[in-house]
Enzyme design. Structure first.
Site, PDB file in Angstrom:
ATOM      1  N   GLY A  93       0.786  -1.221   0.000  1.00  0.00           N
ATOM      2  CA  GLY A  93       0.000   0.000   0.000  1.00  0.00           C
ATOM      3  C   GLY A  93       0.820   1.275   0.000  1.00  0.00           C
ATOM      4  CD  GLN A  94       6.844   2.836  -0.014  1.00  0.00           C
ATOM      5  OE1 GLN A  94       7.222   1.685  -0.176  1.00  0.00           O
ATOM      6  NE2 GLN A  94       7.677   3.825   0.255  1.00  0.00           N
ATOM      7  CB  VAL A  96       4.637   9.021  -0.749  1.00  0.00           C
ATOM      8  CG1 VAL A  96       5.834   9.966  -0.819  1.00  0.00           C
ATOM      9  CG2 VAL A  96       3.341   9.758  -1.081  1.00  0.00           C
ATOM     10  CG  HIS A 100       5.331   7.616   4.501  1.00  0.00           C
ATOM     11  ND1 HIS A 100       5.786   7.163   3.278  1.00  0.00           N
ATOM     12  CD2 HIS A 100       3.993   7.430   4.494  1.00  0.00           C
ATOM     13  CE1 HIS A 100       4.766   6.719   2.564  1.00  0.00           C
ATOM     14  NE2 HIS A 100       3.668   6.867   3.293  1.00  0.00           N
ATOM     15  CG  HIS A 102       0.755   6.092   7.636  1.00  0.00           C
ATOM     16  ND1 HIS A 102      -0.061   6.963   6.937  1.00  0.00           N
ATOM     17  CD2 HIS A 102       1.491   5.442   6.703  1.00  0.00           C
ATOM     18  CE1 HIS A 102       0.172   6.835   5.645  1.00  0.00           C
ATOM     19  NE2 HIS A 102       1.120   5.912   5.472  1.00  0.00           N
TER      20      HIS A 102
END
Length: 142
Positions: A93-94, A96, A100, A102
């Site tokens: 589901g990455q 960008v 990072h 969440h």
């Protein structure tokens, strides 16, 4: 990285609602939040995925995430819990491709959750899978 939106945010070329700005880590509000207060914690140094992430940067990202999550729960915001989520790769589901983390504030009935087909493998399958992962971990150390 000139085409990375998170690198542009770090460089001050794109706007962000910053929560934490430290020498190696930046945390800012997600522009498409799952729940109110949903934010992202990133290393300032670009890494497209976990395989490219410097372990010290990863430790800093997680430590900052832990501090922020603890502060969220102590804040005046209506937060009963926090999920930490990191997607590595398209299948995960990455969207960008700058690592990072969440931080997703949770309240009862907020509608956020993980949908899955839960399985119940037997011990032989679990041991075989553990062996395959253990072998891969050992070969990465060499």
């Amino acid at each position: 990285m000139t085409d990375c939106i998170f690198c542009a945010i770090v460089a001050g070329l794109s706007p962000a609602s910053v929560v934490l700005d430290e020498p190696d880590v930046l945390a800012f509000m997600d522009i498409r939040p799952f729940t109110p207060g949903h934010l992202l914690v990133i290393p300032k140094r670009h890494a497209s995925g976990l395989a490219q992430l410097d372990p010290e940067d990863g430790a800093r990202v997680f430590a900052a995430g832990q501090r922020i999550a603890t502060a969220m729960r102590a804040s005046d915001l209506p937060i009963d819990g926090v999920n930490m989520f990191l997607a590595d790769g398209v299948a995960a589901g990455q969207e960008v491709f700058h690592v990072h983390l969440h931080l997703v504030p949770r309240t009862a009935g907020d509608g956020f959750g993980i949908r899955a087909r839960w399985q119940t493998p037997n011990r032989t399958v679990l041991d075989s899978t553990a062996d395959a992962i253990r072998t891969a971990v050992s070969s990465r150390r060499a």
